[in-house]
Design an enzyme around this catalytic site. Structure first.
Site, short mmCIF file in Angstrom:
data_model
loop_
_atom_site.label_atom_id
_atom_site.label_comp_id
_atom_site.label_asym_id
_atom_site.label_seq_id
_atom_site.Cartn_x
_atom_site.Cartn_y
_atom_site.Cartn_z
N ASP A 156 103.24 13.35 73.78
CA ASP A 156 101.93 13.93 73.48
C ASP A 156 102.06 15.01 72.41
OD1 ASP A 156 99.07 13.63 74.75
OD2 ASP A 156 99.30 15.69 74.07
N ARG A 189 96.10 3.87 79.15
CA ARG A 189 95.46 3.53 80.42
C ARG A 189 94.77 2.18 80.48
NH1 ARG A 189 92.28 8.92 80.63
NH2 ARG A 189 92.47 8.38 78.44
N TYR A 231 93.21 23.30 69.46
CA TYR A 231 93.42 23.35 70.91
C TYR A 231 93.85 24.74 71.37
CZ TYR A 231 92.77 18.40 71.79
OH TYR A 231 92.22 17.16 71.93
N ARG A 262 97.48 4.60 70.07
CA ARG A 262 97.41 4.84 71.52
C ARG A 262 97.65 3.57 72.32
NH1 ARG A 262 94.85 10.05 72.15
NH2 ARG A 262 95.53 9.88 74.29
O1 CP3 Z 1 99.81 6.09 70.89
C1 CP3 Z 1 100.52 5.99 71.90
O2 CP3 Z 1 100.44 5.05 72.69
C2 CP3 Z 1 101.57 7.05 72.13
C3 CP3 Z 1 101.23 8.12 72.95
C4 CP3 Z 1 100.22 9.19 72.61
C5 CP3 Z 1 99.57 9.93 73.63
N1 CP3 Z 1 98.89 10.94 73.06
C6 CP3 Z 1 99.67 9.65 75.07
C7 CP3 Z 1 98.57 10.09 75.93
C8 CP3 Z 1 99.82 9.75 71.40
C9 CP3 Z 1 100.15 9.31 69.97
C10 CP3 Z 1 98.99 10.87 71.71
C11 CP3 Z 1 98.42 11.76 70.69
C12 CP3 Z 1 97.41 12.76 71.08
N2 CP3 Z 1 97.40 13.53 72.21
C13 CP3 Z 1 96.30 13.13 70.29
C14 CP3 Z 1 95.96 12.55 68.95
C15 CP3 Z 1 95.50 11.19 69.18
C16 CP3 Z 1 94.41 10.64 68.38
O3 CP3 Z 1 94.12 9.48 68.69
O4 CP3 Z 1 93.79 11.26 67.49
C17 CP3 Z 1 95.58 14.11 70.99
C18 CP3 Z 1 94.30 14.75 70.55
C19 CP3 Z 1 96.30 14.38 72.19
C20 CP3 Z 1 95.97 15.35 73.25
C21 CP3 Z 1 95.58 14.64 74.46
N3 CP3 Z 1 96.44 13.96 75.28
C22 CP3 Z 1 94.27 14.52 74.98
C23 CP3 Z 1 93.02 15.11 74.35
C24 CP3 Z 1 94.37 13.77 76.14
C25 CP3 Z 1 93.29 13.49 77.12
C26 CP3 Z 1 92.33 12.50 76.63
C27 CP3 Z 1 92.56 11.22 77.31
O5 CP3 Z 1 92.63 10.18 76.61
O6 CP3 Z 1 92.63 11.23 78.56
C28 CP3 Z 1 95.71 13.39 76.29
C29 CP3 Z 1 96.26 12.54 77.36
C30 CP3 Z 1 97.05 11.36 76.96
N4 CP3 Z 1 98.00 11.33 75.97
C31 CP3 Z 1 97.01 10.10 77.60
C32 CP3 Z 1 97.95 9.30 76.95
C33 CP3 Z 1 98.32 7.87 77.29
C34 CP3 Z 1 96.13 9.74 78.78
C35 CP3 Z 1 96.65 10.48 79.95
C36 CP3 Z 1 96.76 9.71 81.21
O7 CP3 Z 1 97.59 8.81 81.35
O8 CP3 Z 1 95.96 10.06 82.11
#
Ligand code: CP3
Length: 357
Positions: free
Chosen positions: A72, A26, A156, A22
């Site tokens: 995502d 943010r 989900y 990740r």
């Molecule tokens: O790793 C990276 O930098 C690449 C991008 C990436 C994102 N999501 C961007 C994102 C990756 C690899 C993911 C995977 C993801 N998405 C997972 C598995 C991750 C893990 O660590 O196990 C899951 C469960 C998701 C679904 C998801 N997307 C959730 C539950 C959330 C909200 C939680 C949160 O952190 O706010 C997201 C949003 C998300 N995906 C963000 C990012 C940068 C934050 C959103 C924002 O910018 O407001």
């Protein structure tokens, strides 16, 4: 070649590669600025130019050894016809969830028996375009693609949103096993299609996130997650694409994944890296596993925890340094930058000692 890809190919390297799960996110002010330009999170995912920009930010700002595509895991079910919402300040949600009483399973007819995986990649051309833009900008730095695991996507889609323990997902597994198996098979086809299309567009490695593997008891994990993870890894490794299989599920899941065809296993921070190495044997690539919260603490603590991880793994090669799960929004970018430098120093020292020993 790169130290990251060389490690995945089992070649000797001069130091430990490092990237951060990740890493495009943010905690980086530059990420927030680009997201504001896009308008919101889903718009950022849908804009190849801006998605490529945030993908490259951690490489350019922090010096990590690989980029991971900004996207995502939930774009796959969205492409299958499930409406996906990301409310400001809330997590993701699916207003229409899996429904075994409906022959088509959900509100949209694109998701049903007879589903064509090609229809998923045909809906995600902007993702593959972002990959092409990243490759052009990254030069020799490798790009990692990714997808969610079938079970994590199922959780989900069954629950509609993150809810403690995902009880509806388990209810479907236990009370509607034939239905659940059908859905997991279809999700597996979709994940394989999306990862293969990412590889065709230029990613040099893929990671599968089984973020909710740890919710299952051992027998359920072996029935409802591991077989689908094997099918995904087999398909991609057969294409020659290195696979990192990451499950957040502790030592039990780690052991259950040892037979998985992925060449690299991600290790969460609750697993002892030394024990993981001895169970995996000397040839398996391992990735991990510093506790993500160390990047919210003081420098001394962060450096000590990094060193402890390297020492726990030991001097052998085949180790990609990473956190044991995603970096948190509270992490300090200045500390992350130092962490990357320390990883180089400590990693080089370790490798020199091992050659001298
Ligand atoms: O790793 C990276 O930098 C690449 C991008 C990436 C994102 N999501 C961007 C994102 C990756 C690899 C993911 C995977 C993801 N998405 C997972 C598995 C991750 C893990 O660590 O196990 C899951 C469960 C998701 C679904 C998801 N997307 C959730 C539950 C959330 C909200 C939680 C949160 O952190 O706010 C997201 C949003 C998300 N995906 C963000 C990012 C940068 C934050 C959103 C924002 O910018 O407001």
């Amino acid at each position: 070649m790169s130290v990251f890809l060389d490690t995945l190919e089992g070649r000797k390297v001069s130091r430990r590669p490092l990237w951060i799960m990740r890493q495009a996110g943010r905690y980086l002010p530059q990420y927030k600025a680009t997201r504001a330009k896009a308008g919101n999170f889903l718009a950022l995912c849908g804009n190849p130019t801006l998605a490529a920009e945030v993908t490259c930010q951690p490489v350019e700002l922090l010096g990590v050894d690989a980029a991971i595509l900004f996207s995502d895991i939930l774009l796959v079910p969205q492409a299958m016809g499930f409406e996906l919402k990301f409310g400001e300040g809330e997590g993701p949600s699916f207003p229409v969830t899996l429904d075994p009483s409906k022959p088509r399973w959900a509100g949209d007819r694109t998701f049903a028996q007879g589903f064509m995986p090609e229809s998923v990649s045909s809906k995600l051309p902007h993702v593959y375009e972002a990959i092409r833009l990243c490759r052009a900008r990254l030069g020799a730095t490798p790009l990692i693609g990714f997808a969610g695991s079938p079970w994590t996507l199922f959780a989900y889609l069954a629950q509609g949103r993150h809810e403690e323990g995902f009880p509806r997902a388990k209810q479907l597994l236990w009370q509607e096993p034939a239905f659940s198996k059908d859905v997991l098979e279809v999700l597996t086809d979709a994940v394989i299609e999306h990862l293969s299309a990412q590889a065709r567009a230029g990613v040099q490695c893929v990671q599968v996130f089984d973020s909710w593997g740890g919710l299952l008891d051992r027998a359920d994990f072996r029935q409802w997650s591991a077989p689908y993870l094997s099918r995904v890894a087999m398909a991609l490794e057969e294409l020659g694409v290195p696979v990192i299989m990451y499950c957040k599920g502790g030592e039990g899941a780690f052991e259950d994944l040892l037979p998985n065809p992925a060449r690299c296993l991600g290790v969460d921070w609750t697993v002892d890296m030394g024990r993981a190495r001895s169970k995996a044997g000397p040839r398996r690539i391992l990735m991990g596993n510093v506790d993500p919260l160390v990047l919210t603490m003081d420098e001394g603590t962060a450096r000590r925890k990094l060193r402890e991880c390297l020492q726990a793994h030991g001097r052998e090669g085949g180790h990609i340094l990473n956190l044991g799960h995603g970096i948190t929004p509270e992490a300090s970018p200045e500390l992350v930058k130092k962490f990357v430098l320390w990883a180089r120093e400590e990693g080089e020292r370790l490798m020199q000692n091992s050659q001298g020993a």
